[in-house]
Structure formats: structure tokens, C-alpha cells
Design an enzyme around this catalytic site. Structure first.
Site, PDB file in Angstrom:
ATOM      1  CG  ASP A 102      -1.968 -20.038  -1.957  1.00 34.50           C
ATOM      2  OD1 ASP A 102      -1.479 -20.070  -0.809  1.00 34.50           O
ATOM      3  OD2 ASP A 102      -1.420 -20.576  -2.938  1.00 34.50           O
ATOM      4  CE1 TYR A 160      -3.505  -2.638   0.736  1.00 36.43           C
ATOM      5  CE2 TYR A 160      -4.617  -0.585   1.261  1.00 36.43           C
ATOM      6  CZ  TYR A 160      -4.666  -1.927   0.956  1.00 36.43           C
ATOM      7  OH  TYR A 160      -5.878  -2.550   0.862  1.00 36.43           O
ATOM      8  CE  LYS A 185       1.878 -17.572  -3.132  1.00 36.35           C
ATOM      9  NZ  LYS A 185       1.035 -18.773  -3.275  1.00 36.35           N
ATOM     10  CG  ASP A 214     -13.699  -6.946   2.024  1.00 35.12           C
ATOM     11  OD1 ASP A 214     -13.432  -6.267   3.028  1.00 35.12           O
ATOM     12  OD2 ASP A 214     -14.218  -6.473   0.995  1.00 35.12           O
ATOM     13  CG  ASP A 233      -8.138  -4.667   1.763  1.00 30.97           C
ATOM     14  OD1 ASP A 233      -9.082  -4.235   2.446  1.00 30.97           O
ATOM     15  OD2 ASP A 233      -8.070  -4.538   0.524  1.00 30.97           O
TER      16      ASP A 233
HETATM   17  C1  IPM Z   1     -10.371  -1.063   4.135  1.00 28.17           C
HETATM   18  C2  IPM Z   1     -10.573  -0.427   2.792  1.00 28.17           C
HETATM   19  C3  IPM Z   1      -9.392   0.453   2.452  1.00 28.17           C
HETATM   20  C4  IPM Z   1      -8.172  -0.446   2.386  1.00 28.17           C
HETATM   21  C5  IPM Z   1      -9.547   1.263   1.160  1.00 28.17           C
HETATM   22  C6  IPM Z   1     -10.780   2.102   1.166  1.00 28.17           C
HETATM   23  C7  IPM Z   1      -8.317   2.104   0.882  1.00 28.17           C
HETATM   24  O1  IPM Z   1     -10.802  -1.389   1.811  1.00 28.17           O
HETATM   25  O2  IPM Z   1     -10.272  -0.336   5.134  1.00 28.17           O
HETATM   26  O3  IPM Z   1     -10.317  -2.292   4.211  1.00 28.17           O
HETATM   27  O4  IPM Z   1      -7.890  -1.066   1.355  1.00 28.17           O
HETATM   28  O5  IPM Z   1      -7.478  -0.540   3.397  1.00 28.17           O
HETATM   29 MN    MN Z   2     -10.916  -3.428   2.569  1.00 29.98          MN
END
Ligand code: IPM
Ligand code: MN
Length: 372
Positions: free
Chosen positions: A221, A142, A189, A249, A245
Site C-alpha cells: 500500500d 494466481y 504485505k 500498471d 501486476d
Molecule cells: C498482465 C495481464 C495478465 C496478468 C492477465 C491478462 C491475466 O494483466 O500480463 O499483466 O494479470 O498477469
Molecule cells: Mn496486468
């Protein structure tokens, strides 16, 4: 306790969900005799529109002079679909994390008993899942150097980590595991990436100081697959920025909705609390966004200041709302139009009447609390 809280609602559904978290915090303040003040500032696309800057100086200054930050969400489709945009809403959030040194992002993932049937995964697989993801937040790909060649046809992003960056979050993850089930899984990884091999080395060394914690390693993975196959095997997951990240999700599917996942981003000096979801532009202003992630982020804020009873009360209120189906459409099939602010009102009412066992909970969600 006196707390000055900076509120950064951001874009899309950010303002509406953050409003509900503020309602919950105000109710807590009055119930427990605390003094919380709230000051708002712009961040993200809205700040670009107003100041041509996704993180205006005043916003950063407010954050630095506050005790904690409550963050909504950022992002707007007009930037998502324009890869050439030089100024982007996300830069506001990334700069905020970096400037405030928020190196550890803690994301709890839980399968709520009352929502087991809301997940696309089978109940027996997810039942009992309780994971705490420790995502490194200010390093890695990042923040490494980015490069685009003159002709625009070659691009690179550097994934850079130092021993020190790995060490500080690793200690937090192990300490968390000591207070949980005593297991840390490092997701990396290391079969391909040099930076991951450094993570393995450093984390392996630090593990020696925590003999009561078991350390396990998984390639990312495989971890993505294990998260769906058998999420109960995880206790604390420790991982670098981008893997964290993605995997968080993915993990949100276990709880039934990404609208339930809260997070705390902490560093040496500052602390920010934010839902893991994005700005969900299609839902903006429709009252369908789930405020629970934001409300639970407020509970994490309280825990950060060791206000455990207060945090517990918010968690209890949330569980009650889920149990009674006082929920937004992402986890509610009853089509009974429970809006974002109705959920917030219910949580507020519950906090204001925590000891009233005779509460008529079925009426309360209409914002017309009836004590019987
Ligand atoms: C999160 C979001 C952020 C990230 C984005 C909005 C930059 O997806 O907080 O998980 O990737 O960290
Ligand atoms: Mn995110």
C-alpha cells in the site's frame, strides 16, 4: 544467429502491435545478417472461438520447439462481463506461463525525456525515473487453489509460495541490481500475510550473499503511494505475482502511456516477450494502438540472446520516433494520424538506415523515406 520465434498475436490489438515488432525484428535480421523465422499460433479468445481452448496443444508445442515467443495480448469483453464463463482467454496466458516455467517477469519502467509532459504526474517528480520490476509470475494467488461453494455465495483463492519459488526470482533481482544502481526493494504485505513474511525472511537471507546491493522493504500500500510521490527512489522492485501486476500498471503512468511498457518473462528453459498492456478491444483495427511496448519487447528478446547492439538499435529507433512525435494518439496531441503501422514503418526504416546522418526524418514517417 538463427532464431525460431513463435508469434502469438492473441486478441484485440495484439495482432496489429505484434506485426510491428516482427517488422522491427526482420529489419534487424537483415541489417545484422541474422536468420529469424516466425511462426504464428492462436491463443486467447480467438483460440476459444476456433478450438474451444484458449491454449491449443499445437500452440504450446510450437512454443516449446521455438527459441523464443513473442506474445501480443489476450482478452475479450464477452468474457470480462460474464463471471460464470468456465473457459476464459486469460487461462491461455496463465497456462502458457506455468507450462513453460516462466517464473520471472521483468518490466522496465522509464520516464522518456521527450514524453515528460505526457504523464499526468509532474515533470520534476518523474524525470530520471528508471525502474526494473521483477514480478514473480507462476505462483501466488494466481495459481493457488480456487474454490466456490455449492450455493455460489462463498469463494476463495489461495496465495501459496514456497521458499524455492521465492529464491529463484530473488537471485535474478539481486543480479540485476548489481548491474544497475545496486538497490532492491521488496514489495509485500508482511504486516498481514504469512506468505509475505516468508518472502521477507527468504529475501533477507539471500541479501547476505549480495553485500554490494542495498535491500529495502515496503508494504504494497505504501509502495503504491511512493510510486507516485517519488518514483526515483526505486531501482529494482521485487514482488510477488499480484502485487507486481498492479504496481506495474500503476508505474506505466510515469512513462505517459501503458502502450510503452514492455516485458520479458523468463524461466530455466523458455523465454517469452510481451507488452504489459491488455487487448484494448475498443481500439481493435483502428490503427490507434501504440506498438512501442511490443517493439520494445522485441528489443528485450534480442537482449536475452545477448544481441545487445541489435537491441540498442531498436531502442534508439524508438527514442527517435518519440522525439519526432511519430507516435500514436495516446502520446501524440497533434492529431496527425500516425497509425500503429506507420510507427512500425518508421522504426523499420530507421533500423535499415542506422548510419545515414542525412536522413530526412520528417518524411520518413510517411513510409516514403527520403534520403537527402
Ligand atoms: C498482465 C495481464 C495478465 C496478468 C492477465 C491478462 C491475466 O494483466 O500480463 O499483466 O494479470 O498477469
Ligand atoms: Mn496486468
Amino acid at each position: 544467429m538463427k532464431l525460431n520465434i513463435a508469434v502469438l498475436p492473441g486478441d484485440g490489438i495484439g495482432p496489429e502491435v505484434t506485426d510491428q515488432a516482427v517488422k522491427a525484428l526482420k529489419a534487424i535480421a537483415s541489417e545484422f545478417n541474422h536468420s529469424f523465422t516466425f511462426k504464428k499460433a492462436d491463443v486467447g479468445a480467438i483460440a476459444i472461438d476456433k478450438y474451444n481452448n484458449p491454449l491449443p496443444d499445437e500452440t504450446l508445442e510450437l512454443c516449446k520447439t521455438s527459441d523464443a515467443i513473442l506474445f501480443g495480448s489476450i482478452g475479450h469483453p464477452k468474457y470480462d462481463n460474464d463471471p460464470s464463463a468456465k473457459i476464459r482467454p486469460e487461462q491461455g496466458l496463465l497456462k502458457l506461463r506455468k507450462e513453460l516455467g516462466l517464473f520471472a517477469n521483468i518490466r522496465p519502467v522509464k520516464a522518456y525525456e521527450t514524453l515528460l509532459d505526457k504523464s499526468p504526474l509532474k515533470e520534476h517528480i518523474i524525470k530520471g525515473t528508471d525502474i526494473s520490476i521483477y514480478r514473480e509470475l507462476t505462483g501466488g494467488i494466481y495459481f493457488g487453489d480456487k474454490h466456490l461453494s455449492e450455493n455460489g455465495n462463498v469463494a476463495s483463492d489461495l496465495c501459496l509460495y514456497s521458499r524455492e519459488e521465492i529464491e529463484r526470482i530473488t537471485h535474478l533481482a539481486f543480479q540485476a541490481a548489481q548491474n544497475r544502481k545496486g538497490k532492491v526493494t521488496l514489495v509485500d504485505k508482511a504486516n498481514v500475510l504469512e506468505s509475505s513474511r516468508l518472502w521477507r525472511k527468504v529475501v533477507g537471507e539471500i541479501a547476505q550473499q549480495y553485500q554490494d546491493v542495498e535491500l529495502d522493504f515496503l508494504f504494497v500500500d505504501n509502495a503504491a503511494m511512493q510510486m507516485i510521490l517519488n518514483p526515483k527512489q526505486f531501482d529494482v522492485i521485487l514482488t510477488e505475482n499480484m502485487f507486481g501486476d498492479i504496481i506495474s500498471d500503476e508505474a506505466s503512468v510515469i512513462g505517459g502511456s501503458i502502450g510503452l511498457l514492455a516485458s520479458a518473462s523468463v524461466g530455466e528453459t523458455y523465454a517469452m516477450f510481451e507488452p504489459i498492456h491488455g487487448s484494448y478491444p475498443q481500439a481493435t483495427g483502428k490503427g490507434i494502438a501504440n506498438p512501442i511496448a511490443s517493439i520494445l519487447s522485441a528489443a528485450m528478446l534480442l537482449e536475452h540472446f545477448e544481441l545487445f547492439l541489435e537491441a540498442q538499435l531498436i531502442n534508439k529507433a524508438v527514442e527517435k520516433s518519440l522525439k519526432l512525435g511519430i507516435s500514436t494518439p495516446d502520446i501524440n496531441d497533434n492529431h496527425d494520424n500516425v497509425t500503429t503501422s506507420k510507427v512500425g514503418e518508421f522504426i523499420e526504416d530507421f533500423i535499415n538506415n542506422p548510419n545515414d546522418s542525412n536522413m530526412n526524418f520528417t518524411n520518413i514517417h510517411l513510409g516514403q523515406s527520403t534520403i537527402i
